[in-house]
Design an enzyme around this catalytic site. Structure first.
Site, short mmCIF file in Angstrom:
data_model
loop_
_atom_site.label_atom_id
_atom_site.label_comp_id
_atom_site.label_asym_id
_atom_site.label_seq_id
_atom_site.Cartn_x
_atom_site.Cartn_y
_atom_site.Cartn_z
N CYS A 1 18.97 48.10 40.33
CA CYS A 1 19.66 49.16 39.60
C CYS A 1 20.92 49.62 40.35
CB CYS A 1 18.66 50.31 39.41
SG CYS A 1 19.37 51.89 38.96
N CYS B 1 21.28 53.36 41.00
CA CYS B 1 20.30 53.78 42.02
C CYS B 1 20.88 53.57 43.41
CB CYS B 1 19.01 52.97 41.91
SG CYS B 1 18.12 53.20 40.36
#
Length: 132
Positions: A30, A33
């Site tokens: 991600c 993230c």
């Protein structure tokens, strides 16, 4: 204090056994993230009185399912074991600071009273119209 890796084995104990706990739900694949991780880490250095936990959703699918994680990163804030904030999206440092300050300033007696009231009202309605 650096971040702590949370798993299904230590999640509940960490959330209920500490005052303020922030939880970052993330995954290696991600991009947002990875952009949020340094912000979260830096904030953990600034707030030694707060537990900063990270949960790898790939490694902890059971926990992610129980928490109803739909998108990542998701940030959750707990205080005295009560979930006060849950929002997906990478936050800029100032927004993360604002959440931490608000959680610290909360009158937890008032929050507990509100939670108890909601639970009491919720229990009255839970059994109406449900077929077993």
């Amino acid at each position: 204090m650096a971040t702590v890796a949370l798993t299904k084995d230590n999640f509940e104990e960490t959330v209920t056994g500490n005052g303020i706990v922030l939880v970052d739900w993330w995954a290696d694949w991600c991009g947002p993230c990875k952009m949020f991780a340094p912000t979260f880490e830096a904030s953990s250095e600034k707030h030694p009185d707060v537990v900063f936990g990270k949960i790898d959703t790939e490694d902890q699918p059971e926990l992610s399912g129980e928490a109803g994680i739909q998108s990542i990163p998701t940030l959750m804030a707990f205080r005295d074991g009560i979930l006060l904030y849950s929002q997906p999206g990478a936050l800029p440092p100032a927004a993360l600071e604002e959440i931490i300050e608000k959680v610290k300033e909360l009158d937890m007696d008032a929050v507990r009273a509100e939670v108890e009231k909601e639970e009491a009202e919720g229990h009255d309605h839970d059994h109406e119209g449900h077929q077993h």
